[in-house]
Design an enzyme around this catalytic site. Structure first.
Site, mmCIF file in Angstrom:
data_model
loop_
_atom_site.group_PDB
_atom_site.id
_atom_site.type_symbol
_atom_site.label_atom_id
_atom_site.label_comp_id
_atom_site.label_asym_id
_atom_site.label_seq_id
_atom_site.Cartn_x
_atom_site.Cartn_y
_atom_site.Cartn_z
ATOM 1 N N THR A 383 10.800 -7.199 -1.621
ATOM 2 C CA THR A 383 10.404 -8.592 -1.537
ATOM 3 C C THR A 383 11.566 -9.303 -2.172
ATOM 4 O O THR A 383 12.466 -8.648 -2.695
ATOM 5 C CB THR A 383 9.094 -8.756 -2.360
ATOM 6 O OG1 THR A 383 8.062 -8.062 -1.672
ATOM 7 C CG2 THR A 383 8.661 -10.180 -2.592
ATOM 8 N N ASN A 403 6.621 -7.418 2.927
ATOM 9 C CA ASN A 403 5.879 -6.361 2.219
ATOM 10 C C ASN A 403 6.813 -5.199 1.909
ATOM 11 O O ASN A 403 7.512 -5.240 0.916
ATOM 12 C CB ASN A 403 4.616 -5.919 2.949
ATOM 13 C CG ASN A 403 3.757 -5.029 2.044
ATOM 14 O OD1 ASN A 403 3.889 -5.100 0.829
ATOM 15 N ND2 ASN A 403 2.915 -4.204 2.614
ATOM 16 N N ASP A 425 -1.701 -4.968 2.496
ATOM 17 C CA ASP A 425 -2.130 -5.508 1.198
ATOM 18 C C ASP A 425 -3.637 -5.756 1.135
ATOM 19 O O ASP A 425 -4.181 -6.036 0.072
ATOM 20 C CB ASP A 425 -1.373 -6.804 0.876
ATOM 21 C CG ASP A 425 -0.024 -6.517 0.208
ATOM 22 O OD1 ASP A 425 0.198 -5.380 -0.220
ATOM 23 O OD2 ASP A 425 0.798 -7.447 0.118
ATOM 24 N N SER A 455 0.508 -9.901 -5.063
ATOM 25 C CA SER A 455 0.892 -9.886 -6.485
ATOM 26 C C SER A 455 2.029 -10.879 -6.768
ATOM 27 O O SER A 455 2.476 -10.969 -7.918
ATOM 28 C CB SER A 455 1.358 -8.487 -6.889
ATOM 29 O OG SER A 455 0.321 -7.560 -6.724
ATOM 30 N N GLY A 475 8.502 -6.440 -6.325
ATOM 31 C CA GLY A 475 8.075 -5.225 -7.030
ATOM 32 C C GLY A 475 6.613 -4.870 -6.838
ATOM 33 O O GLY A 475 6.091 -4.050 -7.592
ATOM 34 N N GLY A 476 5.941 -5.481 -5.840
ATOM 35 C CA GLY A 476 4.517 -5.175 -5.681
ATOM 36 C C GLY A 476 3.802 -5.508 -6.983
ATOM 37 O O GLY A 476 4.021 -6.567 -7.574
HETATM 38 O O1 DON Z 1 2.349 -9.584 -1.759
HETATM 39 C C1 DON Z 1 2.482 -8.551 -2.389
HETATM 40 O O2 DON Z 1 2.000 -8.365 -3.473
HETATM 41 C C2 DON Z 1 3.345 -7.455 -1.808
HETATM 42 N N1 DON Z 1 3.326 -7.518 -0.384
HETATM 43 C C3 DON Z 1 4.714 -7.587 -2.362
HETATM 44 C C4 DON Z 1 5.586 -6.436 -2.020
HETATM 45 C C5 DON Z 1 6.726 -6.278 -2.936
HETATM 46 O O3 DON Z 1 6.897 -7.009 -3.858
HETATM 47 C C6 DON Z 1 7.650 -5.163 -2.687
HETATM 48 N N2 DON Z 1 8.774 -5.263 -3.571
HETATM 49 N N3 DON Z 1 9.476 -4.559 -4.094
#
Ligand code: DON
Length: 583
Positions: A383, A403, A425, A455, A475-476
């Protein structure tokens, strides 16, 4: 293994692990600006944003230009086919959040990702055409521009168009990223041709041209944002859906709307924290964790001390347990936002923290489900976040995503952009983990038109009426904990923003019950002390990539410190006396 693949493998490992801590300690100083600052994960995108500021555009104008530029220069996460969130504060003090998160298509149902064996099928929710949520990015930029922009739409899309058509020189980071992700990219003929030169691979210093993306951007610039949703681009996207058995229709695209939301407003010591409400979980979790930390003498205990790591782990667990149980798209399911942030509730939550011992098997939510451990993926997803402040003091924090890296890996044929896999998600089944190992409940089940829980945590912090910080991260789930620790490092540990970002991080997300630490990010005595307190420790490398700006008030006016995360490849570009400054 030939030499190219050996080098690639080594660099791949480096990309996955991030720079070792010693390298981080040598991370450069923040860039100092006075009349504006743009920090993104692409030097070209940051420069484009700063040039918009220099030409008289405001922070929102710059954000629109940066977003489109990232779609060209940062293909793994920058996007036209994804979505995201913007938190903004204008110089006159008004605040706003723009939600351009993807939505589930109209015919999406609860069991969309249940495979033949009756269990969630990650292939369906991650790499198939069903994984694609209706993209929100173009609508989001359009809404921000319509409400706050001062330059023409065309002018702001133009730099990205030029980069796509004329090409740009690949830096080492992107060249290697493309190499490392050849598996994903190679599955799609368009992606293979454009990003892998059909196996010839790009090297640092090569020029990457994206003519199809250039044409798409030119159409969006010329005919406006609705072109993406109803014009030739929409037709190509739907043709791609039909080709691959997706369920998104022209009506889904035509009906997509970005939404204005009220940012969550919380406090931490003497600071005000403006952050993202649902469908992000980030804001609620961040404010919950800050509330608990406020009760502990975090500053006095020292950064990286075992006592502080213990407190951090315990507040993280509790916030993620609430996330799993209560959070989803509040437009479709009741989310007790006020209750989750109510002082008495938070006080009771924090009171359950034992100052000495880890709380085992915290029993909020659906409990440890099958497969959680094996699905827990520390690396890979991507992301991107960018932060901007202009000379007037307008501030913008944007986090945007496909994502996982390159989303589904599916490119819209002839249109040159990737489609997200944001549908992963959602909770494919209540209690089953998503790509990031996050356990989620019925509040986040797949629902037609709903936005999957996120997130992403774009955040702006004020001291009194003055801007203090703008930050966010990929970073999810580690987005939330990365933003938390950066903030705490500045506020409690009195680090400047660059030191705060570079400092080692930890991460706990309730399930699995493992406290993740960065390789080399903790001394042995702290490690052992945490084990003695009952924490199960594990390693994790991809601990976010914070792009932040610290605003320091001086007698001569605002000083803007732009800082990027040495874990990845960020680039601050500031403005001083009408000139661009960078590293
Ligand atoms: O919206 C979210 O929480 C996830 N799709 C974000 C994914 C993400 O940050 C991946 N990154 N390293």
């Amino acid at each position: 293994m030939n030499k190219r693949s050996r080098i690639g493998a080594c660099l791949g490992l480096l990309l996955t692990l991030g720079p070792p801590l010693a390298a981080r300690a040598a991370s450069p100083a923040a860039v100092v600006g006075t009349e504006g600052m743009v920090v993104s994960e692409s030097s070209k995108a940051s420069r484009i944003g700063a040039e918009v500021l220099l030409a008289g555009g405001n922070a929102v104008d710059a954000a629109v230009a940066v977003h489109f530029a990232l779609a060209v220069t940062y293909p793994q996460a920058g996007n036209l086919g994804g979505g995201g969130f913007m938190v903004l504060r204008t110089a006159d003090g008004s605040i706003e959040a723009i939600d351009f998160r993807e939505t589930a298509p109209a015919t999406a149902t609860r069991d969309l990702f249940i495979g033949a064996g009756g269990n969630p099928d990650p292939v369906l929710s991650r790499t198939s055409h069903l994984a694609v949520g209706v993209p929100g990015s173009v609508a989001g930029m359009a809404l921000a521009h319509e409400r706050h922009g001062t330059r023409t739409w065309r002018e702001l899309v133009e730099p990205a168009t030029r980069l796509a058509e004329s090409g740009f020189i690949l830096d080492r980071y992107i060249a290697n990223h493309l190499y490392v992700y050849q598996g994903r990219l190679g599955q799609n003929p368009e992606a293979s041709r454009i990003f892998l030169r059909d196996g010839d691979f790009y090297q640092q210093g090569d020029s990457l041209h994206q003519p199809e993306l250039g044409e798409t951007l030119r159409r969006i610039a010329r005919f406006g944002p609705t072109e993406f949703y109803t014009g030739e681009t929409a037709d190509s996207l739907i043709a791609e859906m039909v080709r691959g058995g997706g369920i998104m229709t022209s009506e889904d695209l035509r009906g997509y709307r970005a939404k204005i939301r009220e940012p969550l407003v919380g406090s931490y010591h003497d600071l005000t924290v403006l952050t993202m409400p649902p469908p992000s979980s980030g804001g609620i979790a961040l404010l919950q964790m800050l509330h608990c930390l406020e009760a502990f003498p975090v500053g006095r205990l020292g950064a990286g001390s075992s006592q502080n790591c213990h407190f951090l782990a315990e507040v993280m667990k509790r916030a993620f347990a609430d996330r799993a149980e209560f959070l989803g798209d509040a437009d479709f399911t009741p989310v007790p936002v006020e209750g989750l942030l109510e002082k008495s509730y938070l006080d009771s939550l924090c009171a359950s923290i034992d100052p000495n011992w880890a709380t085992p098997n915290l029993h909020a939510g659906p409990g440890m489900p099958r497969g959680a451990q094996e699905f827990y993926s520390a690396t890979g997803g991507q992301t991107t976040h960018f932060s901007i402040v202009d000379a007037e003091g307008n501030a913008v924090a944007v986090t945007t995503t496909l994502n996982t890296n390159y989303g589904t890996g599916i490119m819209v044929r002839g249109a040159g952009f990737f489609l997200n896999n944001e549908m992963d998600d959602f909770a494919a089944a209540p209690g089953s983990p998503n790509y990031y190992g996050l356990i989620q409940g019925e509040a986040n089940e797949v629902r037609a038109f709903a936005r999957p829980l996120s997130s992403m945590t774009p955040t702006i912090v004020l001291r009194g009426d003055e801007l203090a910080l703008i930050l966010g991260s990929p970073g999810g789930p580690k987005i939330i904990t990365s933003v938390l620790q950066t903030l705490v490092n500045v506020v409690d540990h009195e680090m400047d923003i660059q030191a705060a970002i570079s400092a080692p991080r930890i991460h706990h997300q309730w399930v699995p019950d493992t406290l993740r630490i960065e390789p080399g990010g903790m001394t042995v005595d702290v490690y052992q002390a945490l084990e003695r307190r009952g924490h199960a420790l594990g390693r994790s490398s991809a601990m976010g990539s914070v792009q932040g700006i610290q605003i320091v008030q001086t007698p001569k006016g605002r000083m803007l410190l732009g800082a990027s995360d040495p874990r990845r490849n960020g680039h601050p570009v500031g403005i001083v006396r009408g000139r661009l400054v960078t590293r």
